[in-house]
Design an enzyme around this catalytic site. Structure first.
Site, PDB file in Angstrom:
ATOM      1  N   ASP A  30     -17.155  -6.909 -17.634  1.00 35.28           N
ATOM      2  CA  ASP A  30     -16.219  -7.678 -16.801  1.00 35.28           C
ATOM      3  C   ASP A  30     -16.589  -7.645 -15.324  1.00 35.28           C
ATOM      4  O   ASP A  30     -16.520  -8.661 -14.641  1.00 35.28           O
ATOM      5  CB  ASP A  30     -14.799  -7.132 -16.969  1.00 35.28           C
ATOM      6  CG  ASP A  30     -14.226  -7.505 -18.319  1.00 35.28           C
ATOM      7  OD1 ASP A  30     -14.949  -8.175 -19.090  1.00 35.28           O
ATOM      8  OD2 ASP A  30     -13.077  -7.146 -18.592  1.00 35.28           O
ATOM      9  N   ALA A  58     -19.525  -7.090 -13.893  1.00 32.24           N
ATOM     10  CA  ALA A  58     -20.756  -7.827 -13.622  1.00 32.24           C
ATOM     11  C   ALA A  58     -20.463  -9.325 -13.640  1.00 32.24           C
ATOM     12  O   ALA A  58     -20.960 -10.086 -12.801  1.00 32.24           O
ATOM     13  CB  ALA A  58     -21.816  -7.463 -14.648  1.00 32.24           C
ATOM     14  N   SER A  96      -5.255 -19.654 -15.992  1.00 27.58           N
ATOM     15  CA  SER A  96      -5.818 -18.343 -15.725  1.00 27.58           C
ATOM     16  C   SER A  96      -5.100 -17.777 -14.498  1.00 27.58           C
ATOM     17  O   SER A  96      -4.144 -18.382 -14.004  1.00 27.58           O
ATOM     18  CB  SER A  96      -7.300 -18.548 -15.470  1.00 27.58           C
ATOM     19  OG  SER A  96      -7.901 -17.336 -15.212  1.00 27.58           O
ATOM     20  N   GLU A 101       3.932  -6.461 -13.739  1.00 25.95           N
ATOM     21  CA  GLU A 101       3.713  -6.151 -15.159  1.00 25.95           C
ATOM     22  C   GLU A 101       2.253  -5.795 -15.433  1.00 25.95           C
ATOM     23  O   GLU A 101       1.374  -6.138 -14.637  1.00 25.95           O
ATOM     24  CB  GLU A 101       4.128  -7.347 -16.028  1.00 25.95           C
ATOM     25  CG  GLU A 101       4.072  -8.674 -15.305  1.00 25.95           C
ATOM     26  CD  GLU A 101       4.742  -9.809 -16.066  1.00 25.95           C
ATOM     27  OE1 GLU A 101       4.096 -10.302 -17.001  1.00 25.95           O
ATOM     28  OE2 GLU A 101       5.875 -10.181 -15.718  1.00 25.95           O
ATOM     29  N   LYS A 112      -1.446  -6.102 -16.889  1.00 22.49           N
ATOM     30  CA  LYS A 112      -2.303  -7.199 -17.332  1.00 22.49           C
ATOM     31  C   LYS A 112      -2.984  -6.726 -18.611  1.00 22.49           C
ATOM     32  O   LYS A 112      -3.878  -5.874 -18.576  1.00 22.49           O
ATOM     33  CB  LYS A 112      -3.330  -7.561 -16.268  1.00 22.49           C
ATOM     34  CG  LYS A 112      -4.145  -8.779 -16.632  1.00 22.49           C
ATOM     35  CD  LYS A 112      -4.977  -9.231 -15.441  1.00 22.49           C
ATOM     36  CE  LYS A 112      -5.686 -10.536 -15.704  1.00 22.49           C
ATOM     37  NZ  LYS A 112      -6.578 -10.523 -16.852  1.00 22.49           N
ATOM     38  N   GLU A 124      -0.255 -12.085 -24.999  1.00 23.74           N
ATOM     39  CA  GLU A 124      -1.595 -11.565 -25.231  1.00 23.74           C
ATOM     40  C   GLU A 124      -1.681 -10.935 -26.617  1.00 23.74           C
ATOM     41  O   GLU A 124      -0.801 -10.166 -26.999  1.00 23.74           O
ATOM     42  CB  GLU A 124      -1.894 -10.526 -24.138  1.00 23.74           C
ATOM     43  CG  GLU A 124      -3.340 -10.306 -23.864  1.00 23.74           C
ATOM     44  CD  GLU A 124      -3.975 -11.362 -22.944  1.00 23.74           C
ATOM     45  OE1 GLU A 124      -3.363 -12.420 -22.679  1.00 23.74           O
ATOM     46  OE2 GLU A 124      -5.109 -11.111 -22.528  1.00 23.74           O
ATOM     47  N   CYS A 180     -32.155  28.008 -32.026  1.00 22.56           N
ATOM     48  CA  CYS A 180     -32.841  29.169 -32.603  1.00 22.56           C
ATOM     49  C   CYS A 180     -33.907  28.753 -33.624  1.00 22.56           C
ATOM     50  O   CYS A 180     -34.540  29.605 -34.233  1.00 22.56           O
ATOM     51  CB  CYS A 180     -31.825  30.107 -33.259  1.00 22.56           C
ATOM     52  SG  CYS A 180     -31.094  29.402 -34.747  1.00 22.56           S
ATOM     53  N   CYS A 184     -25.518  25.000 -36.840  1.00 25.58           N
ATOM     54  CA  CYS A 184     -26.583  25.953 -37.125  1.00 25.58           C
ATOM     55  C   CYS A 184     -26.058  26.923 -38.183  1.00 25.58           C
ATOM     56  O   CYS A 184     -24.935  27.407 -38.079  1.00 25.58           O
ATOM     57  CB  CYS A 184     -26.958  26.704 -35.850  1.00 25.58           C
ATOM     58  SG  CYS A 184     -28.093  28.057 -36.171  1.00 25.58           S
ATOM     59  N   CYS A 230     -26.087  32.336 -33.642  1.00 25.77           N
ATOM     60  CA  CYS A 230     -27.093  31.516 -32.972  1.00 25.77           C
ATOM     61  C   CYS A 230     -26.850  31.539 -31.476  1.00 25.77           C
ATOM     62  O   CYS A 230     -27.753  31.533 -30.676  1.00 25.77           O
ATOM     63  CB  CYS A 230     -27.020  30.087 -33.504  1.00 25.77           C
ATOM     64  SG  CYS A 230     -28.036  28.933 -32.594  1.00 25.77           S
TER      65      CYS A 230
HETATM   66  S1  IVH Z   1       0.703 -14.765 -16.861  1.00 24.52           S
HETATM   67  C1  IVH Z   1       0.460 -19.077 -15.581  1.00 24.52           C
HETATM   68  N1  IVH Z   1       1.019 -12.229 -17.455  1.00 24.52           N
HETATM   69  O1  IVH Z   1      -4.578 -12.673 -18.124  1.00 24.52           O
HETATM   70  C2  IVH Z   1       0.425 -17.603 -15.799  1.00 24.52           C
HETATM   71  N2  IVH Z   1      -1.040 -13.245 -17.998  1.00 24.52           N
HETATM   72  O2  IVH Z   1      -6.666 -13.567 -16.289  1.00 24.52           O
HETATM   73  C3  IVH Z   1      -0.594 -17.185 -16.750  1.00 24.52           C
HETATM   74  N3  IVH Z   1      -2.634 -11.747 -19.114  1.00 24.52           N
HETATM   75  O3  IVH Z   1      -4.724 -15.972 -19.237  1.00 24.52           O
HETATM   76  C4  IVH Z   1      -0.611 -15.852 -17.263  1.00 24.52           C
HETATM   77  N4  IVH Z   1      -1.338  -9.984 -19.149  1.00 24.52           N
HETATM   78  O4  IVH Z   1      -4.311 -14.100 -20.986  1.00 24.52           O
HETATM   79  C5  IVH Z   1       0.198 -13.282 -17.485  1.00 24.52           C
HETATM   80  N5  IVH Z   1       1.454 -10.009 -17.947  1.00 24.52           N
HETATM   81  C6  IVH Z   1       0.635 -11.059 -17.979  1.00 24.52           C
HETATM   82  C7  IVH Z   1      -0.645 -10.974 -18.544  1.00 24.52           C
HETATM   83  C8  IVH Z   1      -1.475 -12.089 -18.517  1.00 24.52           C
HETATM   84  C9  IVH Z   1      -2.507 -10.475 -19.499  1.00 24.52           C
HETATM   85  C10 IVH Z   1      -3.843 -12.549 -19.324  1.00 24.52           C
HETATM   86  C11 IVH Z   1      -3.589 -13.950 -19.803  1.00 24.52           C
HETATM   87  C12 IVH Z   1      -4.169 -14.812 -18.729  1.00 24.52           C
HETATM   88  C13 IVH Z   1      -5.204 -13.916 -18.135  1.00 24.52           C
HETATM   89  C14 IVH Z   1      -5.611 -14.347 -16.752  1.00 24.52           C
END
Ligand code: IVH
Length: 692
Positions: free
Chosen positions: A39, A41, A86, A117, A119, A174, A422, A435, A441
């Site tokens: 991730d 990189a 995303s 919250e 992630k 998720e 040994c 061993c 030993c």
């Molecule tokens: S909210 C429009 N909340 O992270 C809001 N995403 O890097 C979109 N993810 O695509 C997402 N935990 O797959 C939200 N508590 C959380 C999350 C979360 C994991 C993931 C999700 C998103 C990605 C973005």
């Protein structure tokens, strides 16, 4: 963010190559679930591409991963009702402050409620419920359309087939594998085709998209958003989903019977200020290494619907939410060599030598490889790219080879045919090789361990002396120390009268050490100092310990069936040594505990009167004042004399943290969990009656 580290691209050739590398990586990541880039990189690469594109806007390639959801890698044919977006990332507190300021400027008012919250590190999925029934599961895909994975219904914990109410709603969240689910999945796949998954995320991705698998692996879902689906809506749910704060929508999701993070230690909370957000980020970061599933950051969202609506969306991310990324716990590096070390009890353990790689602030050059069959199972080879995992205080470990990066030049790992210490025979009948000489030993190490400060504490009996005695044939184990004669000691090199008398006195004094230390000196596998103390207090005498069966041993706190069985086997092997110690007059009782007759230990002082009865206490940092001269083991002994239970890690169950100088992460964790913290001096006052 622009000030985060990124790959520097010198020219257009480097740029084109970087775009190709990123595309290959995202295709693999969102496809089969394995990527040649970790991730960190990948993030660095994309930031490098972004920087290059800013400087050379005329050269931007149409298939550049920047500005695209999922790097533009995946397709599917189920359209999303609302795009699945995303999140933008920040990597530090100042970056987060800047982002908050930017959002508040855009809204022209302060944001007063934030949802903070975890992630979750899995895959985004949309679960569509009609009239309370789960009808469709769709992956994120390219954000506008995803792949139908409805077939996974019924295998995902937290995503029920029916809701508690017959509502029509799309719940997004998720999908991941918990650590336990990942272990189980690896075992199933191993039994099936002899391979394992590289990590939990890959396993979840592969499992979710698998079509004709002969075995079923369980997944877990946590919801993080919900939205209306077109339906007739007498209850007004759609309106609620449009107007309620995000935190209340999550409560509603949980009430419908779908899992949210609410039941976990890292549950989403609502924070009012930047300070509160930062405090929760730190708590979640501290709890991370103990979670039963992987997280890769913290998501901060404007909680109020009005704030979200006004902030709106950028091309691929919402403007009202941000991901605060935590350092990666897993990296890919090269396995350079495997070395074999023999432990105190004769266990021969493989150790991986790696091309140095930085994980979460420390440089990793060595990692554990468990045991030989594990190497075979994972089909590891020298020269392989491997995923290495490290989180918090855990020992780094090699997870799996990245098979698609093989060049064909990889070499088989050579297993030892004789004990590396040994040169004697090896017992390969168990998963962990040993061993045949076992402890013998490693006589030097095991005798030196037994005489050490936290065990028998025989001053003057260091490694050099032990080697002299072994070479002279005067001792074979530490039981022989107690029958050494003055003449024997005097005959050794550099041993004068004074030294000899001092050493004899120290050996004599060691005979009155409490049972806990004598037991620890035996070096029973699976029982360190703390467990030895618990065993000694529980049974009171060596006689009672030797009379115990596996069930009786399991009555000791922290003793499972496996450890108990192992301890029994070890004790059988150690009986001659124990007999030698008894014959020499070594103390075999624990002061303050009387023999357990009914399987329960009793104390001289009724337990309720002790100041730490029933309390789990952790000591950390350098002790000062009256505790300054005590080793950590002696502090733990003190805790237990005062009725408490010493522990090395802080958890919600910890009753007290004794924090000395430079206490560090345990202190931070105690603070975040609200565990009371005292200084060594305050603690000394509390247990002053028990100081020796
Ligand atoms: S909210 C429009 N909340 O992270 C809001 N995403 O890097 C979109 N993810 O695509 C997402 N935990 O797959 C939200 N508590 C959380 C999350 C979360 C994991 C993931 C999700 C998103 C990605 C973005």
């Amino acid at each position: 963010m622009t000030d985060a580290p990124h790959t520097h691209l010198d020219d257009q050739v480097a740029y084109v190559a970087a775009v190709q590398t990123a595309l290959d990586a995202t295709t693999a990541y969102y496809g089969a679930g394995d990527s040649s880039l970790d991730d960190d990189a990948y993030d660095r690469l994309v930031r490098g591409i972004e920087a290059y594109e800013r400087a050379h806007p005329d050269q931007v390639l149409p298939d550049s991963p920047t500005g695209k959801v999922a790097g533009g890698a995946v397709e599917g044919d189920v359209p999303h009702t609302v795009p699945m977006l995303s999140l933008d990332n920040v990597f530090s507190a100042p970056d987060l402050t800047k982002w908050i300021a930017g959002l508040e400027r855009r809204l022209a008012r302060p944001v007063t409620a934030w949802s903070v919250e975890p992630k979750l590190d899995g895959l985004a999925i949309a679960a569509r419920y009609r009239d309370g029934r789960l009808v469709q599961l769709v992956t994120r895909g390219d954000g506008t359309q995803g792949e139908d994975v409805t077939r996974a219904t019924g295998t995902i914990v937290g995503l029920p087939d029916t809701l508690t109410e017959p509502v029509t709603i799309e719940i997004r969240g998720e999908v991941l594998m918990t650590n336990a689910q990942f272990e189980a999945a690896c075992e199933k796949r191993l039994a099936h085709d002899g391979t394992t998954f590289a990590n939990a995320r890959n396993a979840a991705a592969g499992t979710l998209r698998a079509k004709d698998r002969k075995y079923v692996c369980e997944l877990t879902f946590f919801g993080y958003s919900a939205m209306p689906l077109p339906a007739n809506d007498p209850s007004g749910l759609a309106e609620q989903l449009r107007t309620l704060p995000h935190s209340q929508i999550m409560d509603l999701v949980a009430k419908l019977g779908v899992a949210t993070t609410a039941g976990t230690t890292v549950a989403g909370i609502v924070a009012g200020t930047a300070e509160e957000i930062q405090a929760r980020i730190e708590q979640i970061a501290t709890l991370r290494s103990e979670l039963p599933f992987a997280i890769d950051g913290i998501v901060i969202k404007a909680d109020l619907a009005t704030d979200q609506a006004e902030a709106g969306f950028g091309s691929r991310v919402p403007r009202w939410a941000i991901a605060y990324k935590l350092p990666a716990t897993e990296k890919i590096t090269k396995l350079k060599a495997v070395t074999w070390a023999v432990g105190r009890t004769g266990i021969i353990a493989p150790r991986a030598e790696l091309e140095p790689v930085e994980i979460d602030g420390s440089t990793i050059t060595f990692a554990t490889l468990h045991n030989p069959s594990d190497i075979t199972r994972r089909d590891l080879k020298i020269g392989d790219h491997v995923t290495v995992y490290k989180a918090g205080d855990v020992i780094p470990r090699v997870q799996a080879p990245v098979a698609h990066l093989r060049t064909g030049d990889e070499q088989d790992i050579v297993f030892p045919t004789a004990c590396p210490n040994c040169r004697g025979e090896i017992d390969t009948s168990q998963e962990r090789w040993r061993c045949l000489r076992g402890r013998a030993c490693r006589a030097i190490t095991s005798i030196t361990y037994a005489t050490g400060r936290d065990q028998l504490d025989i001053e003057g009996m260091g490694e050099t002396r032990v080697v002299q005695l072994l070479n002279a044939g005067y001792i074979a184990d530490f039981g022989d120390l107690f029958t050494l004669t003055r003449e024997q000691l005097l005959s050794l090199d550099r041993m004068g009268e004074t030294n000899t008398d001092k050493l004899l006195a120290a050996i004599e004094a060691a005979k009155s050490q409490p049972l806990s230390r004598v037991f620890a000196a035996l070096g029973v596998r699976g029982t360190g100092r703390a467990m030895s103390r618990r065993i000694a207090r529980h049974f009171g005498t060596m006689e009672a310990i030797l009379a115990a069966d596996a069930e009786a041993i399991q009555a000791v706190e922290g003793m499972g069936i496996e450890k108990a069985t192992l301890m029994l086997a070890e004790l059988t092997e150690l009986r001659p040594l124990i007999a030698k110690l008894i014959a020499a007059g070594v103390n075999m009782t624990e002061p303050g505990a009387t023999t357990a007759t009914d399987g329960q230990s009793q104390s001289d002082t009724p337990a309720a009167e002790l100041p730490l009865t029933g309390k789990s206490v952790v000591a950390t940092g350098s002790m000062t004042g009256r505790l300054e001269a005590l080793t950590r083991n002696q502090v733990n002994e003190l805790i237990e004399r005062a009725g408490g239970r010493s522990s090395s890690s802080v958890s919600a169950r910890t009753a007290l943290l004794v924090a000395g100088d430079n206490a560090g992460s345990k202190r931070a964790k105690a603070e975040s969990l609200g565990v009371p913290i005292v200084t060594p001096e305050e603690f000394a006052d509390l247990v002053s009656d028990f100081l020796l």
